[in-house]
Design an enzyme around this catalytic site. Structure first.
Site, PDB file in Angstrom:
ATOM      1  N   ILE A 193       0.609  -1.272  -0.104  1.00 49.04           N
ATOM      2  CA  ILE A 193      -0.032   0.117  -0.021  1.00 49.04           C
ATOM      3  C   ILE A 193       0.855   1.329  -0.042  1.00 49.04           C
ATOM      4  O   ILE A 193       0.304   2.307  -0.282  1.00 49.04           O
ATOM      5  CB  ILE A 193      -1.000  -0.108   1.055  1.00 49.04           C
ATOM      6  N   GLU A 234       8.123   5.352   1.250  1.00 49.53           N
ATOM      7  CA  GLU A 234       7.669   6.506   2.117  1.00 49.53           C
ATOM      8  C   GLU A 234       8.589   6.810   3.172  1.00 49.53           C
ATOM      9  O   GLU A 234       8.002   7.410   4.392  1.00 49.53           O
ATOM     10  CB  GLU A 234       6.232   6.410   2.433  1.00 49.53           C
ATOM     11  N   CYS A 253      -8.917   2.818   3.631  1.00 50.12           N
ATOM     12  CA  CYS A 253      -8.688   2.193   4.882  1.00 50.12           C
ATOM     13  C   CYS A 253     -10.003   1.651   5.532  1.00 50.12           C
ATOM     14  O   CYS A 253     -10.237   2.026   6.735  1.00 50.12           O
ATOM     15  CB  CYS A 253      -8.230   2.986   5.859  1.00 50.12           C
ATOM     16  N   HIS A 261      -2.508  -4.135  11.367  1.00 48.79           N
ATOM     17  CA  HIS A 261      -2.448  -3.408  12.763  1.00 48.79           C
ATOM     18  C   HIS A 261      -1.844  -4.508  14.046  1.00 48.79           C
ATOM     19  O   HIS A 261      -1.300  -3.970  15.078  1.00 48.79           O
ATOM     20  CB  HIS A 261      -3.912  -3.238  13.370  1.00 48.79           C
TER      21      HIS A 261
HETATM   22  N1  GLN Z   1       0.252   5.251   1.371  1.00 47.84           N
HETATM   23  C1  GLN Z   1      -0.021   5.235   2.854  1.00 47.84           C
HETATM   24  C2  GLN Z   1       0.750   4.028   3.399  1.00 47.84           C
HETATM   25  O1  GLN Z   1       0.924   2.974   3.032  1.00 47.84           O
HETATM   26  C3  GLN Z   1      -1.631   5.058   2.903  1.00 47.84           C
HETATM   27  C4  GLN Z   1      -1.854   4.972   4.594  1.00 47.84           C
HETATM   28  C5  GLN Z   1      -3.327   5.084   4.983  1.00 47.84           C
HETATM   29  O2  GLN Z   1      -4.048   4.926   3.996  1.00 47.84           O
HETATM   30  N2  GLN Z   1      -3.464   5.530   6.068  1.00 47.84           N
HETATM   31  O3  GLN Z   1       1.481   4.452   4.585  1.00 47.84           O
HETATM   32 ZN    ZN Z   2      -5.256   2.283   4.695  1.00 49.17          ZN
END
Ligand code: GLN
Ligand code: ZN
Length: 756
Positions: free
Chosen positions: A432, A485, A644, A695
């Site tokens: 993601i 990121e 999310c 999580h």
């Molecule tokens: N691109 C973001 C990540 O991977 C998405 C986070 C989110 O949707 N809360 O951290």
């Molecule tokens: Zn998310």
């Protein structure tokens, strides 16, 4: 005329409560120290209010974790798994309810968003055998503490119908079966307070939602009984986050002494309320925004008070905050990093208390001309500020053409072009966006911020991190890669810092849940993007691999929802400005050779208005803003989005209208249940329902993922199924991340084999 707020932020100016709670949870301080901090904060916050000139101070608005949880504890509604014996709910049980009991594997109660705010409350559980009985006397003690300081306390309770309707029914329970005994317990609480305070505030924001006839009838029944418990104290029924609207007659017919109305969110309701207010009922006018950080237009607010005074005697009016100040930061005085010109436009909780007191003073003719003049000057300066109306941005928004919302070709044609170009296998695997944010990464970012390392050193460190993340993904055999990121502290702040029209407070913290606070960026002016924000990182990451690298952006709606937004322009217009800025970034990524771009809309669902009648309009402009951000790319550029949440089917047609080529959504925690009523015809694009929960550090087995994927395949055509985790991996550590993704890739390979 009383001046008051509905509640005050709890954390303290230096987030003292957060630090004390976390120390207590780690076993570093005893309960008595936590209690002392809590007591100190409560008293300090009362002193701020009284010092500002407010007449009543709320008690019971303070909480060690959450006020809905406090209410459940006060009423003895403790789910049996927490093994409480009876009597007062001790602190250990209380925190187990909030956070679970890891030692004994007892799960916490659920947590969800408080109406349309970013505050999360603990969801009460109603089982067929739940019983209610007042436990302890926490409120009474707080009332006595305030009285002993010479203050006039106003106990604040979550009202019985809001409590009942926000609770979750478990084990086949019918919530309405509990109404009588719940109200009995409320009556016991109120009887104990009766006579010790002029007013008791009952928060019923549920009155600002769509209510069934049954719920309306229950209001009448419950409040008739509550009235009997309050003989000498007056009852203030507090509504907020909108107007009661079609519930107004229900509210005004209740045997209460006052109605509080949110005249910030729903200013238009004043006329109707004034027309219908029963002769002896007090009106509390919520004129100062509890949800934002901007100064109130005092003159406009005062005009409203004067309008009301033509119909209601002054002693039957109260001046207040629109809702609790829980949703705004504590004190703007300490903000030394802000541009002083912009800071001048701001009011946090402490300043809002002063505004409310000033409004009252002015209304009763003891004007505070100084404050009014200063207020007027600040707001005039704000309106005239060059960033507030940026001509180029305004012209650009006006020049948006309908075609800019649309991709060139329909989905099927694009899918063909992308297939040609990306050459992805069946069931493409991806993640993601974020990868583990190690202490090392955070330290490097901090050192750069503090100027301890140069930009060159910083870039080199981040590139090294990106290279490592890419190498891991290659090794795992993922198909569409991400850069991980590492350079982002937060998915909204990162962009806000690079966009014009945003600024950042030093201490503008707001409670999100428990000890968790967030510091939302502030959108104060017109938004534009002076320079590319993510292109260099994405291009570098792509240079390391032959596989497609996803560019990673946060969508306009999410940036809007997670910021303090200017209040001098409609939200949808602010959102369109952000969308145009993000559109520039999308196009720059495409030009730089990035073949897939993910635009996260984590908050799309939560920005939804509470009232059904307003939802369609929101969804229309929110989805349009996403389309505006994404719509400029060529057919062969693949647009992804991520969301999310799994309450997805309810807004499926809107999500389809986003027209993304691929979306990823959370699904593993509900074991793909969301696919039960998924309609593959209504949702025509590619979709990756998350296959494992990020999580928790738990590593899902290959078999488990495989069987979830089989379940998904029963509803999603094979050619459209993607494989990915539920969300970003930044809160995880590397070992479990690698193990989980390895199992994910293996499970996918097995599935591919079976499809041959
Ligand atoms: N691109 C973001 C990540 O991977 C998405 C986070 C989110 O949707 N809360 O951290
Ligand atoms: Zn998310």
């Amino acid at each position: 005329m009383h001046a008051h707020v509905l509640g005050f932020p709890r954390m303290g100016i230096d987030r003292e409560l957060k630090w004390a709670l976390e120390k207590y949870w780690r076993g570093e301080i005893p309960e008595a120290d936590l209690a002392a901090t809590a007591d100190e904060l409560q008293k300090r916050h009362w002193a701020v209010q009284a010092g500002a000139g407010l007449d009543l101070v709320p008690v019971g608005d303070f909480s060690l974790y959450d006020h809905v949880l406090d209410t459940a504890a006060m009423l003895g509604a403790v789910p049996p798994r927490f093994g409480r014996g009876g009597g007062e709910v001790d602190l250990e049980t209380y925190f187990h309810m909030a956070r679970g009991d890891a030692e004994h594997g007892i799960p916490a109660m659920e947590m969800t968003k408080w109406f349309d705010t970013n505050y999360h409350y603990i969801v009460p559980e109603l089982a067929p055998d739940t019983t209610f009985a007042k436990t302890g006397s926490r409120l009474l003690e707080a009332v006595e503490s305030a009285r002993s300081l010479g203050l006039s306390p106003k106990p604040v309770l979550v009202g019985p119908l809001t409590f009942l309707l926000l609770a979750k029914e478990v084990d086949g329970c019918d919530r309405w079966a509990h109404l009588d005994s719940l109200v009995d317990a409320y009556c016991a609480v109120i009887r104990e307070l009766d006579g010790l305070c002029a007013w008791i505030q009952l928060d019923e924001p549920i009155l600002c939602t769509d209510l069934s006839d049954k719920a309306k009838a229950a209001f009448a029944a419950a409040y008739a009984r509550i009235r009997e418990a309050a003989i000498s104290s007056r009852l203030l029924l507090a509504t907020y986050f909108g107007a009661p609207g079609d519930n107004l007659d229900t509210a005004l017919a209740l045997p209460v002494d006052g109605l509080h109305a949110d005249l910030v969110r729903a200013p238009g309701q004043l006329t109707e309320i004034l027309g219908k207010l029963p002769p002896n009922m007090t009106l509390s006018m919520g004129l100062v925004d509890g949800r934002n950080i901007w100064k109130t237009e005092l003159e406009t607010a005062l005009r409203k008070v004067n309008t009301a005074r033509q119909q209601v005697k002054t002693d039957r009016l109260m001046i207040g905050s629109s809702c609790s100040l829980l949703h705004c930061p504590v004190d703007a005085a300490g903000e030394t990093g802000l541009d002083p010109e912009i800071k001048r436009w701001m009011a946090f909780a402490a300043q809002k208390c002063a505004e409310i007191a000033a409004l009252k003073q002015a209304a009763v003719g003891k004007g505070a001309p100084g404050l009014f003049q200063e207020n007027k000057d600040a707001l005039l300066a704000r309106a005239a500020h060059r960033d507030v109306a940026d001509k180029a941005v305004r012209e650009r928004v006006l020049a948006i053409t309908p075609g800019m919302y649309d991709r060139t070709s329909p989905l099927a044609v694009r899918a063909e072009a992308q297939h040609e170009r990306l050459k992805l296998p069946l069931f493409p695997t991806t993640t993601i966006g974020s990868y583990p944010q190690t202490a090392e990464i955070r330290r490097t970012r901090l050192r750069f911020r503090k100027g301890e390392i140069t930009e060159t050193e910083y870039v080199a460190a981040m590139r090294a991190e990106i290279a490592e993340v890419v190498a891991h993904q290659e090794e795992l055999g993922l198909d569409v890669l991400v850069h991980g990121e590492p350079e982002r502290n937060d998915m909204v702040e990162y962009f806000g810092q690079q966009l014009k029209g945003f600024c950042f407070t030093q201490n503008g913290w707001v409670q999100s849940y428990g000890s968790r606070c967030v510091k939302p960026p502030v959108i104060y002016g017109d938004v534009s993007r002076p320079a590319p924000m993510t292109v260099d990182w994405a291009v570098y990451a792509q240079s390391l691999t032959g596989k497609p690298m996803k560019g990673m952006l946060t969508g306009p709606v999410t940036i809007l929802c997670w910021s303090f937004v200017r209040n001098d322009m409609p939200r949808d217009e602010v959102c369109r400005q952000i969308a145009l800025a993000m559109r520039d970034e999308v196009l720059d990524l495409e030009t730089a050779g990035i073949k897939a771009i993910q635009i996260d809309e984590a908050a799309l669902r939560e920005g939804m208005p509470i009232r059904r009648a307003e939802q369609a309009d929101y969804l229309r402009w929110a989805v349009d803003c996403f389309r505006l951000a994404a719509g400029g790319v060529r057919d062969e550029t693949q647009i992804h989005s991520h969301m999310c949440y799994s309450e997805f089917n309810a807004i499926l047609s809107s999500i389809a209208r986003m027209d993304a080529d691929v979306i990823s959504i959370e699904a593993s925690r509900s074991k793909m249940e969301l696919l039960d009523d998924f309609d593959a015809d209504e949702y025509p694009a590619d979709i990756g329902p998350g296959v494992y929960d990020i999580h928790s550090p738990r590593v899902p087995s290959e078999d488990e993922i495989h069987s979830l994927l089989r379940k998904a395949l029963a509803v999603i055509p094979a050619r459209r199924l993607w494989v990915n985790p539920d969300c970003g991996l930044k809160t995880r550590a590397w070992p479990e991340t690698l193990a989980s993704l390895d199992n994910m890739v293996k499970a996918t390979r097995r599935l591919r084999e079976e499809q041959r």
